[in-house]
Design a protein around this motif. Structure first.
Motif, PDB file in Angstrom:
ATOM      1  N   UNK A  15     119.833  61.489  54.727  1.00 27.93           N
ATOM      2  CA  UNK A  15     119.133  62.015  55.900  1.00 27.93           C
ATOM      3  C   UNK A  15     120.075  62.797  56.806  1.00 27.93           C
ATOM      4  N   UNK A  16     121.225  62.204  57.112  1.00 21.32           N
ATOM      5  CA  UNK A  16     122.175  62.862  58.019  1.00 21.32           C
ATOM      6  C   UNK A  16     122.675  64.178  57.441  1.00 21.32           C
ATOM      7  N   UNK A  17     122.944  64.177  56.139  1.00 21.32           N
ATOM      8  CA  UNK A  17     123.448  65.384  55.482  1.00 21.32           C
ATOM      9  C   UNK A  17     122.425  66.513  55.550  1.00 21.32           C
ATOM     10  N   UNK A  18     121.190  66.216  55.167  1.00 18.27           N
ATOM     11  CA  UNK A  18     120.153  67.253  55.167  1.00 18.27           C
ATOM     12  C   UNK A  18     119.845  67.733  56.584  1.00 18.27           C
ATOM     13  N   UNK A  19     119.808  66.803  57.525  1.00 20.57           N
ATOM     14  CA  UNK A  19     119.535  67.182  58.908  1.00 20.57           C
ATOM     15  C   UNK A  19     120.610  68.133  59.432  1.00 20.57           C
TER      16      UNK A  19
END
Length: 374
Positions: A15-19
């Motif tokens: 999630x953090x990476x894509x965000x």
């Protein structure tokens, strides 16, 4: 403001990476670690695209998609599956649920961003094409939900200002119905919803309103509250308008006595400006949204006018605006601006030019009707 993308995955790192990647490329990415959290986000803020994992605890991505398809508020939001699975059976299952595509979790971030941009560009292109087709049909049929000609009365002058949002029609509708030399009805409504959908239903509401007014007048009934109740009862039982609601301001002008009768259905207050006192008085209605209940609890108010008095009907787009990406509503802000302009003895055109044409943060179509006693 960039397009809004909701990311749904139970893996925090993913999630953090894509965000981070999407935000760096101009998108506004919001994350949810479960379907329950994702649904809460959607209830508060409709997204432009949803990217969801498949395997998640409690509710998986397929069931999430099914829930969205069952809700008319969410079913048309473009949906992508983001997964490490590449089995043909799973892909077919997702596409059968009207997902636009799959994105493999091993896809390089550059390709991920490119695919998201292409998908959103395609959605915009399709929407613009549909809008162009609707505009063409509307023009050919000469469909209008705002009067194009000015109505002449002996002791009153009626002026109308209507501004669309981003050149798209919305739910605001206006009508002027002159019964005879003495009585004239003024109608201002706002169908709940956005753009073309609300615009489409506005004609159905207008049709019912015009018919109810004519029938009541034919029966010798000039009570705006009773006319409003008749309109409400018909709309309440119409299955075509199930879950489609509208506000309505209904005014009857007596050109002989100078009195105005007013009734409202969940509308904004009617405003009356008196030039002698330089004050604005608010008349608030008690009625409910049209069609919400069989009995709309409508009340009628009589308003006396004298020379140069002005009465205003407004839609919610007049008091709604965007500040720092957040939609806000401020009736008092509009009242202060209107009063300031009126105290300067400006014309209706000068007032609307000053207030609305310089308004950079409009979020909805807006309508303002001025009824001036001569």
């Amino acid at each position: 403001m960039g397009k809004k993308i909701l990311l749904v995955d139970d893996e925090p790192f993913q999630l953090r990476l894509m965000q981070k990647v999407l935000n760096q490329n101009g998108f506004e990415a919001t994350t949810a670690s479960s379907v329950e959290s994702a649904l809460e986000v959607l209830q508060n803020d409709i997204q432009d695209l949803i990217i969801s994992d498949i395997e998640m605890p409690t509710i998986d991505g397929f069931d999430f998609r099914k829930r969205l398809l069952e809700d008319k508020k969410f079913k048309n939001i473009p949906f992508l599956f983001h997964t490490s699975h590449n089995k043909e059976m799973l892909i077919d299952k997702g596409l059968a649920l009207k997902a636009i595509d799959y994105i493999d979790k091993n896809t390089p971030v550059e390709q991920l961003v490119a695919k998201v941009k292409n998908i959103l560009a395609t959605v915009v292109e399709q929407n613009e094409k549909s809008i162009a087709e609707l505009k063409s049909v509307a023009d050919k049929l000469n469909l209008k939900n705002v009067p194009q000609k000015k109505l002449k009365l002996k002791n009153f002058e009626i002026n109308i200002f209507h501004k669309t949002y981003q050149n798209h029609p919305g739910g605001d509708f206006i009508d002027l119905i002159k019964i005879d030399d003495r009585y004239t009805f003024v109608v201002l409504g706002d169908v709940m919803g956005k753009k073309w959908g609300a615009w489409f239903f506005s004609f159905t509401f207008l049709s019912y309103i015009r018919s109810a007014i004519r029938l009541c007048v034919f029966d010798g009934n000039l009570s705006v509250a009773k006319i409003m109740q008749r309109i409400n009862q018909v709309i309440h039982v119409d299955e075509f308008l199930n879950d489609i609601y509208s506000t309505l301001s209904l005014v009857l002008i007596d050109d002989e006595t100078g009195d105005i009768s007013y009734c409202g259905a969940s509308d904004l207050p009617l405003l009356k400006y008196n030039p002698a006192s330089q004050e604005v008085t608010q008349y608030k209605s008690k009625g409910l949204l049209l069609g919400f209940f069989k009995n709309g609890n409508f009340n009628e108010q009589s308003i006396a006018t004298t020379s140069n008095d002005r009465v205003y009907l407004i839609s919610d787009g007049v008091i709604d605006f965007e500040a720092k990406g957040v939609k806000k509503t401020d009736l008092n802000l509009f009242l202060g601006s209107l009063k300031m302009h009126l105290n300067q003895n400006l014309s209706f055109n000068q007032i609307t030019e000053s207030i609305f044409n310089s308004q950079k943060y409009q979020v909805d179509d807006c309508s303002l009707i001025q009824i001036k006693r001569l």
